[in-house]
Design an enzyme around this catalytic site. Structure first.
Site, PDB file in Angstrom:
ATOM      1  N   SER A  38       2.410 -38.086  -7.095  1.00 50.06           N
ATOM      2  CA  SER A  38       2.968 -38.699  -8.293  1.00 50.06           C
ATOM      3  C   SER A  38       4.256 -38.032  -8.730  1.00 50.06           C
ATOM      4  O   SER A  38       4.952 -38.545  -9.594  1.00 50.06           O
ATOM      5  CB  SER A  38       1.959 -38.648  -9.445  1.00 50.06           C
ATOM      6  OG  SER A  38       1.677 -37.308  -9.769  1.00 50.06           O
ATOM      7  N   LYS A  91       3.125 -33.361 -14.804  1.00 51.32           N
ATOM      8  CA  LYS A  91       4.044 -34.468 -14.986  1.00 51.32           C
ATOM      9  C   LYS A  91       5.279 -33.937 -15.714  1.00 51.32           C
ATOM     10  O   LYS A  91       5.320 -32.819 -16.187  1.00 51.32           O
ATOM     11  CB  LYS A  91       3.411 -35.596 -15.835  1.00 51.32           C
ATOM     12  CG  LYS A  91       2.162 -36.203 -15.231  1.00 51.32           C
ATOM     13  CD  LYS A  91       2.485 -37.229 -14.164  1.00 51.32           C
ATOM     14  CE  LYS A  91       1.237 -37.859 -13.610  1.00 51.32           C
ATOM     15  NZ  LYS A  91       0.576 -37.117 -12.556  1.00 51.32           N
TER      16      LYS A  91
END
Lengths: 168, 180
Positions: A38, A91
């Site tokens: 991701s 993230k």
């Protein structure tokens, strides 16, 4: 002396080393493996399903940011998932409290004490576009350096998305 | 030369004892037990408005043994530097019915607590900012479970009866201030 006291001193040393490691990794910095694609191409640019965990990136996560909880746009953070406190995600911060962030469908204002996180690889990333703004209290640390693999050792840059966020 | 070496060795030995003790304090404070000073009107009549010293344990929430009815220390979702003391009213997948304004009974809402979240409320519904205002709170924000209220009289008595060094009481006070 005999073996029992030798074992006892080894046990004491292990206990002390464990305490010190735990304190250092809670207060100063820790090393964390990054799994999944991701955050490609920043981390794990090539996910090879055969090698899998062998080719994971290891990053240095610093904990000094947790004293004042001051983050900047573009920081890469490690946080507990809002849906499962045992899982941790890595993230990038795209929005801070008070910002307006544009998603596909609408524009969201980030409430006080929360942040908007997104993975660099928008196609395969479960982030704030699915679970909404993340409370800053869930943040475990900020990733500052890549430590493994050796050919990509270096500091992690801040990437700011200009066209989707408007700060107040 | 020899004097400097022995002085340096002794300094390192003393410093390592201090470092080990601080690490032990940190681990006990974060993973076992810690004292905390809680104040405010939101938990009346359970806790005092002027402040109470409570003993908090940090094991239950890591093993998932925290349930509804427990008094917990929670990092505020509105300001991560503040810690709130509230009661868990509902766990995930429970249905919660609440009214934003307890003085007017007719306005009530219901919702189901989402996965991984808890619903916290102060015991004093009239003066508490809790999940009725900022919504369900992720389980990961829970810091510990309150299980004992310590009165200052007991702390002082313990110090005299157990002949604890005054330095230990000073350290205890440091721990209390740090968790404020």
């Amino acid at each position: 002396m005999g073996t029992p006291s030798g074992l006892w001193s080894i046990a004491k040393k292990c206990f002390t080393v464990g305490l010190i490691t735990l304190t250092v990794s809670d207060r100063f910095a820790s090393i964390v493996p990054v799994r999944g694609a991701s955050m490609s191409p920043t981390f794990n640019p090539k996910t090879n399903t055969l090698l899998g965990s062998l080719s994971d990136d290891y990053v240095l996560v610093e904990k000094f940011c947790l004293i004042k909880y001051k983050f900047s746009h573009g920081d890469v953070i490690v946080f507990c998932s809002p849906y499962d406190h045992k899982e941790k995600h890595v993230k990038r911060i795209v929005g801070l409290p008070g910002d307006w962030v544009g998603t596909h469908y609408d524009v969201v204002k980030i409430p006080e004490g929360h942040c908007w996180v997104e993975g660099d690889n928008s196609a395969s990333s479960i982030d704030s576009r699915s679970f909404g703004p993340v409370p800053l209290g869930l943040v475990n640390g900020r990733a500052t350096q890549i430590l493994w693999p050796p050919h990509r050792v270096g500091s992690i840059d801040r990437k700011v998305a200009q066209n989707r966020v408007s700060s107040s | 030369m020899r004097q400097w070496r022995s002085i340096a060795k002794e300094a390192v030995a003393r410093a390592s004892i201090v470092v080990k003790f601080l690490c032990f304090l940190h681990v006990t404070d974060s993973y076992l037990l810690s004292f905390s000073h809680v104040l405010g009107p939101s938990m009346l009549p359970t806790l005092n408005i002027t402040g109470d010293v409570v003993l908090v344990e940090h094991l239950s929430h890591r093993t998932g043994k925290v349930g509804s009815g427990d008094l917990v220390l929670v990092r505020s979702p509105l300001d991560p530097r503040k810690t709130l003391t509230k009661r868990i009213v509902a766990m995930e997948d429970d249905k919660v019915t609440f009214s934003l304004d307890p003085t007017r009974n007719y306005s009530s809402r219901s919702l189901v607590v989402p996965k991984g979240h808890v619903w916290i409320q102060g015991d004093n519904l009239y003066a508490s900012r809790d999940s009725r205002h900022f919504g369900p709170v992720p389980y990961g924000l829970i810091q510990g479970k309150v299980f004992l209220r310590v009165s200052c009289a007991i702390l002082i008595a313990f110090g005299f009866v157990g002949k604890i060094d005054l330095r230990y009481l000073y350290l205890l006070e440091l721990v209390i201030e740090e968790t404020c």
